[in-house]
Design a protein around this motif. Sequence first.
Motif, mmCIF file in Angstrom:
data_model
loop_
_atom_site.group_PDB
_atom_site.id
_atom_site.type_symbol
_atom_site.label_atom_id
_atom_site.label_comp_id
_atom_site.label_asym_id
_atom_site.label_seq_id
_atom_site.Cartn_x
_atom_site.Cartn_y
_atom_site.Cartn_z
ATOM 1 N N ARG A 90 43.411 27.297 32.621
ATOM 2 C CA ARG A 90 43.510 27.902 33.936
ATOM 3 C C ARG A 90 44.887 28.508 34.128
ATOM 4 O O ARG A 90 45.891 27.915 33.758
ATOM 5 N N ASP A 92 47.261 30.321 37.154
ATOM 6 C CA ASP A 92 47.403 30.557 38.587
ATOM 7 C C ASP A 92 48.572 31.501 38.833
ATOM 8 O O ASP A 92 49.549 31.522 38.088
ATOM 9 N N LYS A 113 40.632 40.165 46.485
ATOM 10 C CA LYS A 113 39.418 39.772 47.205
ATOM 11 C C LYS A 113 38.397 40.901 47.299
ATOM 12 O O LYS A 113 37.254 40.658 47.681
ATOM 13 N N ARG A 118 36.538 42.894 42.011
ATOM 14 C CA ARG A 118 35.967 41.698 41.397
ATOM 15 C C ARG A 118 34.836 42.061 40.437
ATOM 16 O O ARG A 118 34.693 41.468 39.369
ATOM 17 N N ASP A 128 37.085 33.268 33.868
ATOM 18 C CA ASP A 128 36.421 32.789 35.068
ATOM 19 C C ASP A 128 37.242 33.245 36.269
ATOM 20 O O ASP A 128 38.375 32.820 36.441
ATOM 21 N N TYR A 129 36.662 34.116 37.071
ATOM 22 C CA TYR A 129 37.382 34.689 38.199
ATOM 23 C C TYR A 129 36.912 34.153 39.548
ATOM 24 O O TYR A 129 37.193 34.737 40.576
ATOM 25 N N ARG A 130 36.200 33.036 39.565
ATOM 26 C CA ARG A 130 35.614 32.573 40.827
ATOM 27 C C ARG A 130 36.645 32.248 41.902
ATOM 28 O O ARG A 130 36.354 32.352 43.078
ATOM 29 N N ASP A 131 37.864 31.869 41.509
ATOM 30 C CA ASP A 131 38.897 31.545 42.496
ATOM 31 C C ASP A 131 39.900 32.680 42.699
ATOM 32 O O ASP A 131 40.923 32.486 43.356
ATOM 33 N N LYS A 134 41.970 33.363 45.948
ATOM 34 C CA LYS A 134 41.861 32.161 46.773
ATOM 35 C C LYS A 134 43.182 31.395 46.733
ATOM 36 O O LYS A 134 43.769 31.219 45.659
ATOM 37 N N ILE A 136 44.887 28.204 46.484
ATOM 38 C CA ILE A 136 44.483 26.879 45.983
ATOM 39 C C ILE A 136 45.254 25.777 46.716
ATOM 40 O O ILE A 136 44.684 24.787 47.135
#
Length: 139
Positions: A90, A92, A113, A118, A128-131, A134, A136
């Motif tokens: 991951r 960030d 966003k 996206r 994996d771009y799901r977050d 976002k 955290i």
Amino acid sequence: KNIKGWSALLRQDITILNRRVGSSARILLDMQLKRLGIPSSRVRGYDKIMKSHLTMAAAIAAGEADLAIGTERISRQIENLDFIPLLEERFDFVIKKELTETEPVKKLMKILKDPVFRKEIAHFSGNDYRDLGKIITEV
């Protein structure tokens, strides 16, 4: 060669390619060797250092070695390579809290966003771009 995981590094019919000291791939490899009690001297190819993940993938495709630690995205750029997921990593984006209300950061968050952005970025395999976009946590 029916490589299934880290224990394949002990096989005498397996040759690896490595990355420079300090790279994330090298750190991961060294951590796993230590965890499994495997001295690097027992791993064929451990001392063969490559400049990038892409050069390693090309060398493996050319038959110069059997495996290397790299990313799925790079492995998909060259035909006839298999990818064996060993772990998820991951990343960030960290921003000082006092900068979150500045215009550049607001623009960045808006882009992250944005559904169009996206959709476009989703084409990069292995990520994996799901977050994405976002927040955290705040410290």
